[in-house]
Design a protein around this motif. Structure first.
Motif, PDB file in Angstrom:
ATOM      1  N   TRP A 125       0.830  -1.203   0.000  1.00  0.00           N
ATOM      2  CA  TRP A 125       0.000   0.000   0.000  1.00  0.00           C
ATOM      3  C   TRP A 125       0.868   1.258   0.000  1.00  0.00           C
ATOM      4  N   GLU A 129       0.811   4.151  -2.711  1.00  0.00           N
ATOM      5  CA  GLU A 129       0.567   5.537  -2.325  1.00  0.00           C
ATOM      6  C   GLU A 129       1.660   6.463  -2.854  1.00  0.00           C
ATOM      7  N   ARG A 132       1.047   6.888  -6.471  1.00  0.00           N
ATOM      8  CA  ARG A 132      -0.121   7.742  -6.700  1.00  0.00           C
ATOM      9  C   ARG A 132       0.237   9.214  -6.534  1.00  0.00           C
ATOM     10  N   ARG A 174      -4.802  16.328   1.849  1.00  0.00           N
ATOM     11  CA  ARG A 174      -4.933  15.487   0.662  1.00  0.00           C
ATOM     12  C   ARG A 174      -3.601  14.874   0.257  1.00  0.00           C
ATOM     13  N   ARG A 178      -1.892   7.966   3.175  1.00  0.00           N
ATOM     14  CA  ARG A 178      -3.100   7.351   3.705  1.00  0.00           C
ATOM     15  C   ARG A 178      -2.745   6.024   4.373  1.00  0.00           C
ATOM     16  N   ASN A 249     -12.739   8.077   4.956  1.00  0.00           N
ATOM     17  CA  ASN A 249     -11.647   7.599   4.094  1.00  0.00           C
ATOM     18  C   ASN A 249     -12.182   6.551   3.120  1.00  0.00           C
ATOM     19  N   TRP A 251     -11.381   5.735   0.230  1.00  0.00           N
ATOM     20  CA  TRP A 251     -10.352   4.979  -0.484  1.00  0.00           C
ATOM     21  C   TRP A 251     -10.010   3.668   0.214  1.00  0.00           C
ATOM     22  N   ASP A 254     -10.794  -0.306  -0.648  1.00  0.00           N
ATOM     23  CA  ASP A 254      -9.958  -1.144  -1.517  1.00  0.00           C
ATOM     24  C   ASP A 254      -8.599  -1.451  -0.913  1.00  0.00           C
ATOM     25  N   TRP A 255      -8.398  -1.177   0.367  1.00  0.00           N
ATOM     26  CA  TRP A 255      -7.087  -1.378   0.989  1.00  0.00           C
ATOM     27  C   TRP A 255      -6.698  -2.837   0.988  1.00  0.00           C
TER      28      TRP A 255
END
Length: 255
Positions: A125, A129, A132, A174, A178, A249, A251, A254-255
C-alpha cells in the motif's frame, strides 16, 4: 562418502552454531547429491535469509515449491525475501499462501506469518501511495507547464491557480500518506473489518471471513483455541470505529 541426509545434518549443526557460510556449503552438497529433496532447499533458503542473500533465497524457495507445491516454509521464506527485494505485492501473495497453509496445518507459526502478511500488505500500500502521489504531482506539473507554454502569462497563472485548487494543493491533508489503523484489519484476509466479531479470548475478526474459516476447522486462526460460531459476539465498538473511518476515508474500501 557422506549421504545427502548426513550432509544436511552437518549443515544443521553449523546453522545452529551460527556459521551460516559453512551451513550453506553442506546444504549445497546435499542438494548436489539429491536435488529432489525440498527440505534441502528450504534449509539453504533459511540460511540465506540469515545472510540476507535475497535473490538466492527466492531461487531456493521457488525450487522447493516446484518439488512440494504446498510448502509452507518455502512460501514463508519467499515472502520475506521478496519484501526485502522491494517487491511487496509478490511478498504479500507468498506470505498469504504460507498463512493459509499454516492455518490448515495448525502450525504454531500462524501468528508470525500473519505479522509478515500485514507487513507486506502495508509495504504494498505504501508503494502504491508513493506512486499515486508522484503521478498526481507529475500531472499537475505537466498541465501547468502546458498552460505556461501556450497561454499568456496572466491567463496561464490564473489557470494554474485554479488547477491547484482542483488538485487539492491548498489542502495539505490530501497530500498526506493514507494509512489504515492496525486495529481495523482482519487477521485472516488482512482487509478492513466491515462486520467485526470478537471471540471468547478477545480476538476480533471480520464475521464473514471467520465463519468461512470455521467451516474448515473450528479453532481460532491465531490462538488455535477451540472456537465455534456460537462463541462469537458482535464487536459493536469496533464496527462503529470501522464505519467512521470508512466514512472519512472512502479509499480504504480497496485497501
Amino acid at each position: 562418502m557422506a549421504s545427502a541426509d548426513a550432509l544436511k545434518v552437518e549443515g544443521n549443526k553449523w546453522f545452529a552454531s551460527g556459521d551460516y557460510g559453512k551451513a550453506d556449503s553442506f546444504y549445497t552438497q546435499a542438494i548436489i547429491k539429491d536435488p529432489t529433496n525440498a527440505a534441502y532447499f528450504t534449509n539453504r533458503a533459511l540460511t540465506r535469509v540469515r545472510m540476507e542473500q535475497w535473490e538466492a533465497v527466492v531461487n531456493d524457495c521457488q525450487k522447493a515449491i516446484e518439488l512440494v507445491p504446498q510448502n509452507m516454509k518455502a512460501y514463508t521464506y519467499l515472502g520475506n525475501a521478496l519484501l526485502n527485494l522491494g517487491r511487496p505485492a509478490e511478498a504479500f501473495s507468498a506470505s498469504h499462501k504460507a498463512y493459509g497453509l499454516a492455518i490448515e496445518a495448525k502450525s504454531p507459526s500462524v501468528s508470525t506469518i500473519a505479522t509478515a502478511c500485514l507487513a507486506a500488505k502495508k509495504a504494498r500500500w505504501e508503494l502504491e501511495e508513493t506512486e499515486r502521489m508522484e503521478r498526481e504531482s507529475a500531472l499537475l506539473r505537466d498541465t501547468q507547464k502546458m498552460y505556461r507554454d501556450t497561454m499568456g502569462a496572466e491567463e496561464a497563472e490564473e489557470k494554474c491557480r485554479a488547477l491547484e485548487v482542483v488538485f487539492g494543493k491548498s489542502d495539505e491533508a490530501r497530500l498526506q500518506r493514507r494509512e489504515v489503523p492496525d486495529y481495523l484489519i482482519d487477521m485472516i484476509t488482512f482487509g478492513i473489518m466491515f462486520d467485526p466479531v470478537v471471540t471468547k479470548l478477545g480476538q476480533s475478526y471480520d464475521r464473514a471471513t471467520l465463519i468461512n474459516h470455521l467451516k474448515r476447522t473450528q479453532t481460532d486462526p491465531l490462538t488455535k483455541a477451540p472456537l465455534t460460531e456460537a462463541d462469537l459476539r458482535p464487536n459493536l465498538a469496533l464496527k462503529a470505529a470501522s464505519e467512521a473511518f470508512l466514512k472519512e476515508n472512502g479509499w480504504a474500501v480497496d485497501w
